[in-house]
Scaffold this motif. Structure first.
Motif, mmCIF file in Angstrom:
data_model
loop_
_atom_site.group_PDB
_atom_site.id
_atom_site.type_symbol
_atom_site.label_atom_id
_atom_site.label_comp_id
_atom_site.label_asym_id
_atom_site.label_seq_id
_atom_site.Cartn_x
_atom_site.Cartn_y
_atom_site.Cartn_z
ATOM 1 N N ALA A 44 66.476 -45.302 -57.167
ATOM 2 C CA ALA A 44 65.653 -44.536 -56.217
ATOM 3 C C ALA A 44 65.847 -45.174 -54.846
ATOM 4 C CB ALA A 44 64.190 -44.550 -56.648
ATOM 5 N N ASN A 45 67.029 -44.941 -54.260
ATOM 6 C CA ASN A 45 67.407 -45.618 -53.026
ATOM 7 C C ASN A 45 67.740 -44.670 -51.873
ATOM 8 O OD1 ASN A 45 69.845 -44.613 -53.875
ATOM 9 N ND2 ASN A 45 70.865 -46.583 -54.064
ATOM 10 N N LEU A 46 67.254 -43.441 -51.963
ATOM 11 C CA LEU A 46 67.478 -42.472 -50.894
ATOM 12 C C LEU A 46 66.245 -42.377 -50.013
ATOM 13 C CD1 LEU A 46 69.141 -39.682 -53.057
ATOM 14 C CD2 LEU A 46 70.281 -41.471 -51.715
ATOM 15 N N PHE A 47 66.453 -42.224 -48.719
ATOM 16 C CA PHE A 47 65.339 -42.176 -47.780
ATOM 17 C C PHE A 47 64.488 -40.936 -48.018
ATOM 18 C CE2 PHE A 47 63.712 -41.429 -43.325
ATOM 19 C CZ PHE A 47 62.774 -42.443 -43.381
ATOM 20 N N ARG A 48 63.193 -41.142 -48.207
ATOM 21 C CA ARG A 48 62.227 -40.060 -48.378
ATOM 22 C C ARG A 48 61.050 -40.306 -47.444
ATOM 23 N NH1 ARG A 48 62.121 -36.623 -53.036
ATOM 24 N NH2 ARG A 48 60.232 -35.901 -51.983
#
Length: 142
Positions: free
Chosen positions: A84-88
């Motif tokens: 879970a390493n995507l910018f949100r």
């Protein structure tokens, strides 16, 4: 100190590297591990993609791992993993945290026909329980 401990001054505040542990300090005890939380946003069968978010309240600025199981749960039916390493920015704003917490996962070819059930688990950074994210399990069909 080490895992599962806190300095006396930590009571009721987040624990951190300065005292050698993660979690939230409970009065008169060591750090209490908080389970990760997350959400399965969508299964897009056209793009064969799964998307969502997850984070661990004990280490909110760090990314955690996600495990995917199809048509059953652990220990069998493991279908893959993602970080879970995507910018949100929506997740960060909603929970007052920083870091990257979004995930995308490509559905493997063997599951791209018929009807299946996807189970998504957020892995605890401290090795505690690995809960399913909200909206999991979710059924998808091709």
């Amino acid at each position: 100190p080490g895992s599962g401990c806190c300095t006396p001054s930590c009571n009721g505040t987040p624990c951190g590297a300065s005292d050698g542990c993660s979690g939230t300090c409970a009065l008169g005890s060591g750090c209490v591990n908080t389970a990760p939380r997350g959400y399965l946003d969508v299964i897009d069968v056209v793009a064969s993609n799964v998307a969502g978010w997850a984070y661990d309240p004990d280490t909110p600025s760090l990314s955690i791992d996600i495990h995917f199981y199809v048509d059953g749960t652990a220990p069998g039916d493991f279908a893959g993993a993602a970080s879970a390493n995507l910018f949100r920015p929506d997740v960060n704003a909603a929970f007052g945290i920083t870091g990257n917490h979004g995930f995308n996962w490509s559905i493997p070819a063997p599951y791209r026909s018929g009807t299946h059930t996807l189970y998504v688990f957020a892995l605890d950074s401290a090795g505690g329980s690995n809960p399913q994210v909200d909206q999991s399990p979710m059924v998808f069909s091709y």
